[in-house]
Scaffold this motif. Structure first.
Motif, PDB file in Angstrom:
ATOM      1  N   ARG A 211       1.928  12.204   5.721  1.00  0.00           N
ATOM      2  CA  ARG A 211       0.755  12.480   6.234  1.00  0.00           C
ATOM      3  C   ARG A 211      -0.191  11.075   6.167  1.00  0.00           C
ATOM      4  O   ARG A 211      -0.645  10.693   7.249  1.00  0.00           O
ATOM      5  CB  ARG A 211       0.121  13.495   5.801  1.00  0.00           C
ATOM      6  N   TRP A 212      -0.019  10.252   4.914  1.00  0.00           N
ATOM      7  CA  TRP A 212      -0.598   9.008   4.961  1.00  0.00           C
ATOM      8  C   TRP A 212       0.026   7.991   6.019  1.00  0.00           C
ATOM      9  O   TRP A 212      -0.758   7.169   6.645  1.00  0.00           O
ATOM     10  CB  TRP A 212      -0.421   8.612   3.505  1.00  0.00           C
ATOM     11  N   CYS A 213       1.132   7.971   6.191  1.00  0.00           N
ATOM     12  CA  CYS A 213       1.990   7.243   7.229  1.00  0.00           C
ATOM     13  C   CYS A 213       1.252   7.539   8.608  1.00  0.00           C
ATOM     14  O   CYS A 213       0.956   6.739   9.524  1.00  0.00           O
ATOM     15  CB  CYS A 213       3.176   7.335   7.187  1.00  0.00           C
TER      16      CYS A 213
ATOM     17  N   GLU B  24       0.799  -1.066  -0.059  1.00  0.00           N
ATOM     18  CA  GLU B  24      -0.038   0.013  -0.090  1.00  0.00           C
ATOM     19  C   GLU B  24       0.898   1.313   0.091  1.00  0.00           C
ATOM     20  O   GLU B  24       0.443   2.225  -0.661  1.00  0.00           O
ATOM     21  CB  GLU B  24      -0.828   0.106   1.023  1.00  0.00           C
ATOM     22  N   TYR B  25       1.978   1.359   0.870  1.00  0.00           N
ATOM     23  CA  TYR B  25       2.844   2.304   0.673  1.00  0.00           C
ATOM     24  C   TYR B  25       3.283   2.568  -0.540  1.00  0.00           C
ATOM     25  O   TYR B  25       3.607   3.821  -1.118  1.00  0.00           O
ATOM     26  CB  TYR B  25       3.674   2.202   1.970  1.00  0.00           C
TER      27      TYR B  25
ATOM     28  N   ARG C  71       4.319   5.625  -5.253  1.00  0.00           N
ATOM     29  CA  ARG C  71       4.411   5.773  -6.760  1.00  0.00           C
ATOM     30  C   ARG C  71       3.749   6.471  -7.654  1.00  0.00           C
ATOM     31  O   ARG C  71       3.371   6.858  -8.784  1.00  0.00           O
ATOM     32  CB  ARG C  71       4.588   4.375  -7.637  1.00  0.00           C
ATOM     33  N   SER C  72       2.564   7.081  -6.699  1.00  0.00           N
ATOM     34  CA  SER C  72       1.275   7.712  -7.430  1.00  0.00           C
ATOM     35  C   SER C  72       1.560   9.087  -7.902  1.00  0.00           C
ATOM     36  O   SER C  72       0.700   9.920  -7.770  1.00  0.00           O
ATOM     37  CB  SER C  72       0.134   7.721  -6.523  1.00  0.00           C
ATOM     38  N   ASN C  73       2.928   9.675  -7.625  1.00  0.00           N
ATOM     39  CA  ASN C  73       3.412  11.034  -7.926  1.00  0.00           C
ATOM     40  C   ASN C  73       2.752  12.128  -7.114  1.00  0.00           C
ATOM     41  O   ASN C  73       2.601  13.110  -7.649  1.00  0.00           O
ATOM     42  CB  ASN C  73       2.909  11.325  -9.505  1.00  0.00           C
ATOM     43  N   VAL C  74       2.487  11.806  -5.973  1.00  0.00           N
ATOM     44  CA  VAL C  74       2.138  12.622  -4.883  1.00  0.00           C
ATOM     45  C   VAL C  74       3.150  13.115  -4.271  1.00  0.00           C
ATOM     46  O   VAL C  74       4.335  12.658  -4.390  1.00  0.00           O
ATOM     47  CB  VAL C  74       1.141  12.149  -3.782  1.00  0.00           C
TER      48      VAL C  74
END
Length: 215
Positions: A35-37, A19-20, A25-28
């Motif tokens: 922040r997702w972590c 997931e990480y 790799r989603s170019n964010v």
């Protein structure tokens, strides 16, 4: 609960990494990944290090011209292969639930511990009979961290013979010996007491002859 895998904590970690990596790799922007972590109570630095280590391992495999293929994540064969890989390195870190209540006794030094409360098994109130674990800490309430269920048959298939032969006598070892008999139909070898001294003498004699040959 989002990342939990029924096969064990090691597979939960694989889910987290996948997931990480998809997020990465989603170019964010990097701060979005961090922040997702934080939102999922994950260590950003540890996950970054996991990516670096995986990249280094891939480079080594390519230099050695080893085949690299996409993992068949979620298949029974993939789960079995991962468990075999774990056992090949962590065969000394095995524990058995002795009472069905989550009290695990270590195979090698017979200390008793419990699964960490954050283990997926504890969260689902499941206590496998046999587990391979990553860490056991007496200081931390005798907790077993990062555990994955294994079978006695798979353990006997992967464990080095020298290690198993030197395990101290125990109920767990007897169960493993029975598993060996069931899977191979061959009883574990036992030398008669009268032959043990003779075997030791022959081994000593053989070793002396080898030393002479080397000299």
């Amino acid at each position: 609960m989002k990342f939990l895998h029924p096969a064990g904590d090691h597979f939960t970690l694989i889910n987290i990494y996948r997931e990480y990596n998809q997020m990465r790799r989603s170019n964010v922007r990097p701060y979005v990944v961090e922040r997702w972590c934080q939102d999922h109570l994950l260590d950003y630095s540890a996950l970054e290090m996991a990516c670096v280590i995986r990249g280094e391992l891939l480079d080594i495999m390519k230099r050695l011209e080893l085949p690299v293929s996409e993992p068949a994540v979620g298949t029974d064969e993939n789960i079995l292969n991962i468990k075999k890989s774990l056992l090949s390195g962590y065969f000394m870190q095995i524990a058995r639930d002795v009472d069905g209540l989550g009290n695990y006794i270590m195979l090698i030094h017979k200390q008793v511990g419990q699964l960490h409360p954050n283990s997926g098994y504890c969260l689902n109130h499941i206590f496998p009979e046999w587990v391979l674990f990553h860490e056991f800490s007496v200081a931390d309430r005798s907790c077993i961290r990062i555990a994955t269920e294994i079978s006695p048959e798979l353990f006997m298939q992967m464990v080095p013979q020298y290690y198993f032969s030197n395990l101290p006598p125990s109920e767990s070892k007897e169960i493993l010996e029975k598993a060996l008999v069931c899977t191979t139909n061959i009883a574990p070898p036992e030398d008669p007491p009268e032959n043990q001294g003779k075997a030791a003498e022959e081994e000593t004699s053989s070793a002396s002859e080898q030393r002479c040959l080397i000299q």
